[in-house]
Design a protein around this motif. Structure first.
Motif, PDB file in Angstrom:
ATOM      1  N   LYS A  92       0.828  -1.207   0.000  1.00 23.92           N
ATOM      2  CA  LYS A  92       0.000   0.000   0.000  1.00 23.92           C
ATOM      3  C   LYS A  92       0.859   1.252   0.000  1.00 23.92           C
ATOM      4  O   LYS A  92       0.411   2.332  -0.396  1.00 23.92           O
ATOM      5  CB  LYS A  92      -0.944  -0.009   1.206  1.00 23.92           C
ATOM      6  CG  LYS A  92      -2.062  -1.043   1.093  1.00 23.92           C
ATOM      7  CD  LYS A  92      -3.048  -0.915   2.213  1.00 23.92           C
ATOM      8  CE  LYS A  92      -4.135  -1.977   2.133  1.00 23.92           C
ATOM      9  NZ  LYS A  92      -4.979  -1.837   0.932  1.00 23.92           N
ATOM     10  N   ARG A  93       2.093   1.125   0.443  1.00 23.03           N
ATOM     11  CA  ARG A  93       3.017   2.244   0.394  1.00 23.03           C
ATOM     12  C   ARG A  93       3.279   2.651  -1.053  1.00 23.03           C
ATOM     13  O   ARG A  93       3.505   3.822  -1.367  1.00 23.03           O
ATOM     14  CB  ARG A  93       4.327   1.847   1.071  1.00 23.03           C
ATOM     15  CG  ARG A  93       5.298   2.994   1.304  1.00 23.03           C
ATOM     16  CD  ARG A  93       6.615   2.469   1.826  1.00 23.03           C
ATOM     17  NE  ARG A  93       7.393   1.866   0.746  1.00 23.03           N
ATOM     18  CZ  ARG A  93       8.359   0.975   0.933  1.00 23.03           C
ATOM     19  NH1 ARG A  93       8.646   0.546   2.144  1.00 23.03           N
ATOM     20  NH2 ARG A  93       9.037   0.488  -0.089  1.00 23.03           N
ATOM     21  N   LEU A  94       3.252   1.648  -1.950  1.00 20.55           N
ATOM     22  CA  LEU A  94       3.476   1.913  -3.372  1.00 20.55           C
ATOM     23  C   LEU A  94       2.213   2.360  -4.080  1.00 20.55           C
ATOM     24  O   LEU A  94       2.229   3.288  -4.892  1.00 20.55           O
ATOM     25  CB  LEU A  94       3.995   0.636  -4.062  1.00 20.55           C
ATOM     26  CG  LEU A  94       5.463   0.282  -3.953  1.00 20.55           C
ATOM     27  CD1 LEU A  94       5.731  -1.014  -4.707  1.00 20.55           C
ATOM     28  CD2 LEU A  94       6.323   1.399  -4.517  1.00 20.55           C
ATOM     29  N   TYR A  95       1.115   1.658  -3.796  1.00 20.99           N
ATOM     30  CA  TYR A  95      -0.082   1.826  -4.615  1.00 20.99           C
ATOM     31  C   TYR A  95      -1.302   2.363  -3.875  1.00 20.99           C
ATOM     32  O   TYR A  95      -2.346   2.547  -4.499  1.00 20.99           O
ATOM     33  CB  TYR A  95      -0.436   0.484  -5.258  1.00 20.99           C
ATOM     34  CG  TYR A  95       0.649  -0.031  -6.176  1.00 20.99           C
ATOM     35  CD1 TYR A  95       0.962   0.634  -7.361  1.00 20.99           C
ATOM     36  CD2 TYR A  95       1.392  -1.165  -5.848  1.00 20.99           C
ATOM     37  CE1 TYR A  95       1.963   0.187  -8.197  1.00 20.99           C
ATOM     38  CE2 TYR A  95       2.405  -1.630  -6.694  1.00 20.99           C
ATOM     39  CZ  TYR A  95       2.674  -0.954  -7.851  1.00 20.99           C
ATOM     40  OH  TYR A  95       3.686  -1.395  -8.680  1.00 20.99           O
ATOM     41  N   GLY A  96      -1.175   2.603  -2.576  1.00 16.47           N
ATOM     42  CA  GLY A  96      -2.345   3.048  -1.842  1.00 16.47           C
ATOM     43  C   GLY A  96      -3.439   2.001  -1.936  1.00 16.47           C
ATOM     44  O   GLY A  96      -3.203   0.824  -1.681  1.00 16.47           O
ATOM     45  N   GLU A  97      -4.618   2.418  -2.344  1.00 22.90           N
ATOM     46  CA  GLU A  97      -5.736   1.485  -2.521  1.00 22.90           C
ATOM     47  C   GLU A  97      -5.957   1.124  -3.987  1.00 22.90           C
ATOM     48  O   GLU A  97      -6.925   0.457  -4.336  1.00 22.90           O
ATOM     49  CB  GLU A  97      -7.022   2.100  -1.944  1.00 22.90           C
ATOM     50  CG  GLU A  97      -6.964   2.418  -0.457  1.00 22.90           C
ATOM     51  CD  GLU A  97      -6.783   1.179   0.405  1.00 22.90           C
ATOM     52  OE1 GLU A  97      -7.258   0.101   0.003  1.00 22.90           O
ATOM     53  OE2 GLU A  97      -6.164   1.298   1.478  1.00 22.90           O
ATOM     54  N   ARG A  98      -5.049   1.551  -4.869  1.00 23.20           N
ATOM     55  CA  ARG A  98      -5.227   1.320  -6.307  1.00 23.20           C
ATOM     56  C   ARG A  98      -4.995  -0.143  -6.672  1.00 23.20           C
ATOM     57  O   ARG A  98      -4.165  -0.824  -6.063  1.00 23.20           O
ATOM     58  CB  ARG A  98      -4.252   2.174  -7.110  1.00 23.20           C
ATOM     59  CG  ARG A  98      -4.507   3.674  -7.086  1.00 23.20           C
ATOM     60  CD  ARG A  98      -3.487   4.370  -7.966  1.00 23.20           C
ATOM     61  NE  ARG A  98      -2.134   4.195  -7.461  1.00 23.20           N
ATOM     62  CZ  ARG A  98      -1.044   4.273  -8.203  1.00 23.20           C
ATOM     63  NH1 ARG A  98      -1.142   4.528  -9.511  1.00 23.20           N
ATOM     64  NH2 ARG A  98       0.156   4.117  -7.672  1.00 23.20           N
ATOM     65  N   PRO A  99      -5.666  -0.638  -7.703  1.00 26.84           N
ATOM     66  CA  PRO A  99      -5.380  -1.983  -8.207  1.00 26.84           C
ATOM     67  C   PRO A  99      -4.060  -2.002  -8.969  1.00 26.84           C
ATOM     68  O   PRO A  99      -3.644  -0.978  -9.532  1.00 26.84           O
ATOM     69  CB  PRO A  99      -6.563  -2.275  -9.136  1.00 26.84           C
ATOM     70  CG  PRO A  99      -7.049  -0.933  -9.579  1.00 26.84           C
ATOM     71  CD  PRO A  99      -6.803  -0.011  -8.413  1.00 26.84           C
ATOM     72  N   TYR A 121      -3.184  -9.134  -0.468  1.00 27.43           N
ATOM     73  CA  TYR A 121      -3.555  -7.916  -1.200  1.00 27.43           C
ATOM     74  C   TYR A 121      -4.546  -8.231  -2.319  1.00 27.43           C
ATOM     75  O   TYR A 121      -4.602  -7.527  -3.324  1.00 27.43           O
ATOM     76  CB  TYR A 121      -2.304  -7.245  -1.767  1.00 27.43           C
ATOM     77  CG  TYR A 121      -1.401  -6.659  -0.703  1.00 27.43           C
ATOM     78  CD1 TYR A 121      -1.543  -5.329  -0.301  1.00 27.43           C
ATOM     79  CD2 TYR A 121      -0.428  -7.427  -0.086  1.00 27.43           C
ATOM     80  CE1 TYR A 121      -0.724  -4.778   0.677  1.00 27.43           C
ATOM     81  CE2 TYR A 121       0.403  -6.893   0.896  1.00 27.43           C
ATOM     82  CZ  TYR A 121       0.246  -5.564   1.271  1.00 27.43           C
ATOM     83  OH  TYR A 121       1.054  -5.032   2.255  1.00 27.43           O
ATOM     84  N   ARG A 122      -5.332  -9.269  -2.135  1.00 28.39           N
ATOM     85  CA  ARG A 122      -6.210  -9.747  -3.217  1.00 28.39           C
ATOM     86  C   ARG A 122      -7.206  -8.691  -3.694  1.00 28.39           C
ATOM     87  O   ARG A 122      -7.643  -8.718  -4.840  1.00 28.39           O
ATOM     88  CB  ARG A 122      -6.973 -10.991  -2.762  1.00 28.39           C
ATOM     89  CG  ARG A 122      -7.923 -10.723  -1.620  1.00 28.39           C
ATOM     90  CD  ARG A 122      -8.720 -11.948  -1.244  1.00 28.39           C
ATOM     91  NE  ARG A 122      -9.662 -11.645  -0.199  1.00 28.39           N
ATOM     92  CZ  ARG A 122      -9.405 -11.754   1.099  1.00 28.39           C
ATOM     93  NH1 ARG A 122      -8.213 -12.183   1.495  1.00 28.39           N
ATOM     94  NH2 ARG A 122     -10.308 -11.447   1.998  1.00 28.39           N
ATOM     95  N   ASP A 123      -7.578  -7.759  -2.825  1.00 33.04           N
ATOM     96  CA  ASP A 123      -8.528  -6.732  -3.247  1.00 33.04           C
ATOM     97  C   ASP A 123      -7.893  -5.692  -4.155  1.00 33.04           C
ATOM     98  O   ASP A 123      -8.585  -4.854  -4.725  1.00 33.04           O
ATOM     99  CB  ASP A 123      -9.148  -6.047  -2.022  1.00 33.04           C
ATOM    100  CG  ASP A 123     -10.082  -6.979  -1.268  1.00 33.04           C
ATOM    101  OD1 ASP A 123     -10.610  -7.911  -1.897  1.00 33.04           O
ATOM    102  OD2 ASP A 123     -10.266  -6.781  -0.046  1.00 33.04           O
ATOM    103  N   GLN A 124      -6.567  -5.756  -4.289  1.00 33.63           N
ATOM    104  CA  GLN A 124      -5.863  -4.836  -5.179  1.00 33.63           C
ATOM    105  C   GLN A 124      -5.138  -5.535  -6.322  1.00 33.63           C
ATOM    106  O   GLN A 124      -4.980  -4.953  -7.391  1.00 33.63           O
ATOM    107  CB  GLN A 124      -4.853  -4.011  -4.376  1.00 33.63           C
ATOM    108  CG  GLN A 124      -5.487  -3.018  -3.424  1.00 33.63           C
ATOM    109  CD  GLN A 124      -4.438  -2.296  -2.612  1.00 33.63           C
ATOM    110  OE1 GLN A 124      -4.215  -2.600  -1.449  1.00 33.63           O
ATOM    111  NE2 GLN A 124      -3.791  -1.330  -3.222  1.00 33.63           N
ATOM    112  N   VAL A 125      -4.680  -6.762  -6.105  1.00 30.11           N
ATOM    113  CA  VAL A 125      -3.936  -7.477  -7.150  1.00 30.11           C
ATOM    114  C   VAL A 125      -4.940  -8.064  -8.148  1.00 30.11           C
ATOM    115  O   VAL A 125      -5.547  -9.103  -7.913  1.00 30.11           O
ATOM    116  CB  VAL A 125      -3.042  -8.583  -6.568  1.00 30.11           C
ATOM    117  CG1 VAL A 125      -2.308  -9.311  -7.694  1.00 30.11           C
ATOM    118  CG2 VAL A 125      -2.034  -8.000  -5.591  1.00 30.11           C
ATOM    119  N   ALA A 126      -5.097  -7.362  -9.264  1.00 27.86           N
ATOM    120  CA  ALA A 126      -6.075  -7.774 -10.272  1.00 27.86           C
ATOM    121  C   ALA A 126      -5.585  -8.947 -11.098  1.00 27.86           C
ATOM    122  O   ALA A 126      -6.374  -9.743 -11.604  1.00 27.86           O
ATOM    123  CB  ALA A 126      -6.387  -6.599 -11.196  1.00 27.86           C
ATOM    124  N   CYS A 127      -4.263  -9.051 -11.247  1.00 25.86           N
ATOM    125  CA  CYS A 127      -3.675 -10.144 -12.022  1.00 25.86           C
ATOM    126  C   CYS A 127      -2.298 -10.443 -11.453  1.00 25.86           C
ATOM    127  O   CYS A 127      -1.560  -9.528 -11.068  1.00 25.86           O
ATOM    128  CB  CYS A 127      -3.555  -9.759 -13.497  1.00 25.86           C
ATOM    129  SG  CYS A 127      -2.811 -11.033 -14.541  1.00 25.86           S
TER     130      CYS A 127
END
Length: 264
Positions: A92-99, A121-127
């Protein structure tokens, strides 16, 4: 420019076949709109193709020698080469809440831990795609009924659609590993809630496969001590590899009906 020495302690086996690296990079073709984190780039054999695709790329590499190499070989990654341990990073330090997406030629010795990290981080890792030891890749992708189907299979398949894409032979690495590799892709499914207590779900999956040769009525007995009659149901006469994600969710619902103190 001096090449990086592969380090056994880090599980490094550098891919030398550019065509395979290109195929792995293009597993993200449907996700070019998302930022990408490459894990363990080494000397950048995969990195170069990810950059050619115009991706918003950041790389994380624990090996200081590789970091030095990458900084010279890929000046366009200035400020985007992170010399840290991926397993200890706060993403989250890198991407915040972004996917975002994760990709890599993953070190064999920590590949399982990498996928457990992805689960966090499944709610953010789309692939999540890449290459790892074939047996581990198969285990992740296998459906119920397979001898290799296990804990990681169930936990990942609850949240991701998983494809085993292709096998990679040993001779295209330096140094060559003693095993074949497999390339897989995980794509986040539409599940947002399992409908049960997730902690209990994980506990039951781990209990079940902790004694995978035994029927569930034996391995799950500690979770149903308050009402042992539940163990007479047909599902408990099966072994864990026979159950899919929905079956384990159903078992979790049964366990949630037990008094809380009966669940280990």
């Amino acid at each position: 420019m001096r090449k990086v020495r592969a380090k056994k302690s880090l599980g490094q086996h550098f891919l030398t076949d550019l065509s395979i690296a290109e195929r792995i990079a293009h597993t993200l073709d449907d996700f070019k709109h998302l930022p990408v984190l490459e894990v363990g780039p080494g000397m950048g054999v995969l990195t170069q193709f990810l950059l050619e695709m115009g991706l918003d790329l950041t790389v994380v590499e624990l090996d200081a020698e590789s970091v030095d190499y990458l900084e010279v070989a890929f000046p366009q990654l200035h400020g985007r080469i992170i010399g840290e341990d991926f397993l200890k990073m706060d993403l989250k330090r890198l991407y915040g809440e972004r996917p975002f997406c994760v990709i890599g030629n993953y070190p064999y010795n920590i590949s399982t831990q990498i996928f457990f990290k992805v689960l966090e981080y499944r709610d953010q890792v789309a692939c999540c795609s890449g290459m790892l030891q074939r047996e581990v890749a198969q285990r992740i992708a296998e459906p119920p009924g397979s001898k290799t189907y296990g804990i990681l299979s169930v936990l990942l398949q609850a949240w991701y659609d998983i494809e085993y894409l292709f096998t990679v032979d040993e001779h295209v690495f330096n140094p060559p590993p003693k095993v074949k590799s497999g390339v897989i892709r995980l794509t986040r499914n539409d599940v947002t809630d399992l409908g049960v207590d997730e902690r209990m779900f994980k506990r039951l999956v781990k209990l079940s496969f902790g004694q995978r040769r035994k029927m569930l009525r034996s391995s799950l007995k500690p979770a149903f001590m308050a009402d042992p009659s539940v163990l007479d149901r047909d599902v408990f006469r099966q072994r864990p590899e026979q159950l899919g994600v929905e079956d384990f969710i159903a078992l979790t619902r049964l366990a949630m009906d037990q008094p809380p103190q009966s669940v280990p």
